[in-house]
Design an enzyme around this catalytic site. Sequence first.
Site, PDB file in Angstrom:
ATOM      1  N   ASP A 121       0.864  -1.170   0.000  1.00  0.00           N
ATOM      2  CA  ASP A 121       0.000   0.000   0.000  1.00  0.00           C
ATOM      3  C   ASP A 121       0.907   1.229   0.000  1.00  0.00           C
ATOM      4  O   ASP A 121       2.122   1.142   0.194  1.00  0.00           O
ATOM      5  CB  ASP A 121      -0.944  -0.018   1.203  1.00  0.00           C
ATOM      6  CG  ASP A 121      -2.256   0.714   0.915  1.00  0.00           C
ATOM      7  OD1 ASP A 121      -2.279   1.585   0.028  1.00  0.00           O
ATOM      8  OD2 ASP A 121      -3.254   0.427   1.594  1.00  0.00           O
ATOM      9  N   GLU A 139     -17.239   9.578   5.805  1.00  0.00           N
ATOM     10  CA  GLU A 139     -16.741   8.203   5.951  1.00  0.00           C
ATOM     11  C   GLU A 139     -15.837   7.911   4.765  1.00  0.00           C
ATOM     12  O   GLU A 139     -16.205   8.121   3.613  1.00  0.00           O
ATOM     13  CB  GLU A 139     -17.891   7.206   6.028  1.00  0.00           C
ATOM     14  CG  GLU A 139     -18.857   7.235   4.864  1.00  0.00           C
ATOM     15  CD  GLU A 139     -19.920   6.132   4.938  1.00  0.00           C
ATOM     16  OE1 GLU A 139     -19.798   5.236   5.787  1.00  0.00           O
ATOM     17  OE2 GLU A 139     -20.854   6.193   4.129  1.00  0.00           O
TER      18      GLU A 139
END
Length: 711
Positions: A247, A459
């Site tokens: 990542d 979110e």
Amino acid sequence: MELTENKEKLKEFRERAEKLVALMTLEEKVGQTLYNAPAIERLGIRAYNWWNEALHGVARAGIATVFPQAIGLAATFDEDFIERIADAISTEARAKFNLQQAKDDTDIYKGLTFWSPNVNIFRDPRWGRGHETFGEDPHLTSRLGVRFVRGLQGHDENYLKAAACAKHFAVHSGPESERHYFNAAATKQDMYETYLPAFKACVQEGHVEAVMGAYNRTNGEPCCGSRTLLQDILRREWGFTGHVTSDCWAIKDFHQGHHVTDTPVESVALAMNNGCDLNCGSLFLYLKQAVEEGMVEESRLDQALVNLFTTRMKLGVFDSPEDNPYNHIPFSVVDSAPMQALNREAAVRSMVLLKNEGGILPLDKKKLKTVGVIGPNADSRAALVGNYNGTASRYWTVLEGIQDYLGEDVRVVTSQGCHLYKDRCEGLAQAADRMSEVKGVCEMSDVVIACMGLDATLEGEEGDTSNDYGSGDKPDLNLPGLQEEVLEAICASGKPVVLVLLSGSALAVSWADEHVPAILQGWYPGAQGGRAVADILFGERNPEGKLPVTFYRSLDGLPDFRDYSMKGRTYRYMTEKPLYPFGYGLSYTRFSYSHVQADASRGGQDGVTVSATVKNTGGRAGGETVQVYVKICRDNTPNAQLKGIKKLYLAPGEEKEVSVHLPREAFGLYDEEGRLQFYPGEAEVFLGGQAPDARSRELTGQEVLPLRVTV
């Protein structure tokens, strides 16, 4: 249609990659392990940027079809349709790539290696990135993940259409604010029962080309340098042959956050030696030093590069353009009329009707003169798109979709109602500065459509969200700001009310469940979302979505967010009654099940096939999701778990036979060592349109009766 790998072609690609890597200097090799790999002109290698996104459409590179967010696609419960969407995404991906290559554009988000899908399990409703996933269930996530991978990668026997990537491996679902130093502790049982199945399916069934590690540690090991995950499980146990990427900037966390290493060179050595081939970031520049100092064998670096160049070979970028059928896809297909039609279909299929008291829906526009549309998500483009999104040529908010549908026949009046999460819309105003307007709109209206919820500023991923709490995670499950007060004021008007929720996760709308006649969960429905909402509200289409996540009544009873034990989480392990259960969703018609049977009373090596006759007993055509659950009749075992799905479309009065095969594995349970065990005894098999729980029976008035199978 399964992707069958051409082993001879794959062998040829690997041999070509090996010869190419053998010609490189150490410095050139190191450069090719970075996501923004530079050109090596003397070897005819163009610059290539590995970083691209396609979660629900080609992202971050200009115009593309913006499909519903992944959690909305999951609500379709439709494997075939998910592959169709992914195929459309990869068609646009190739079209854009062909144009970009012709213009010598090799920038970020311009390659064919897409870091999608996200097959993490949405284990806790607070997690901000849950809307990127296919929900809380490992079986549903596995099935949709495999088909998304196949749709992206295509079915040509020689070349990949695009390269998919299963992320984030593994056991990753918050908290976002702690991901750079957090240790997710999970038992072997939870790993193999919940957190790993979707990755395994993507690898072994989907032949996914890439796997991305997670930021966090899992059981003490940083995921992007985990020997357990990347070598023992991924390569040896599952036989993965593609490449592994970190990542973004995760490897610097090894020494800065996790403190498992002391220096950057130690961190890159740990990552490379344990199987990470590609660095999203720049730390792999230290590989030159690591090789020179003997911390990494150059042969391991070569192996990583062979993995990477094999992927590029499989994409056909080193071959003659005439050899690759995907090189002929024109840019004109991008965001074209057929793509927009498919997008509208996806939005319609994803929406879940949670409540429809007294059959208030669908609305009849012939009986209406004025419709009120109120709420912070009524005219919000942000509430359409979620995150990791592209740019559509046109958007339809809920307000615009209703205005377009009603045209000149019915007046539409509107109010923002309130800010999405602040207590006022204008900074200098008093709190609740739109309340008088709300009341005025209600007075004028024959029916009021309240548009509430969240968007990806509330979110989402740490660093992407603009709100000042939670780093993307939700502090609670409530409607934020003044939304519930506005909803209460709307209901107090005495007018019929329909609540449209746009969010990427479960909200505890208990007050609405008690007081609002109709509730539609629209997720983040994509650029065509407003048109799809109008299609459903006014009966042009029949809602068919099912919940891929549990809607809880509150956070009470949920374990601590940082606790990765599955006990008490999701429909599979919870004991209390939910607000709306997993697998639930209403329709404007009704379906009956008869002749439910199994082809065997014992679950042997070949498993069991269950079948039924499904009939549309209502007055409208509709889609039904046939769901099959298995409950092992032993103490301390999970609740009935989803083990099979099938989608049917039936005209009024029409009936069809449906069968679902349950392999032997559907009757197994993992023990504490992560081994699949088959315990002698009985299992209950449930086939119907919902989960076999008390709340589903209460909401639908229908019961799913069990079949008994001996294990």
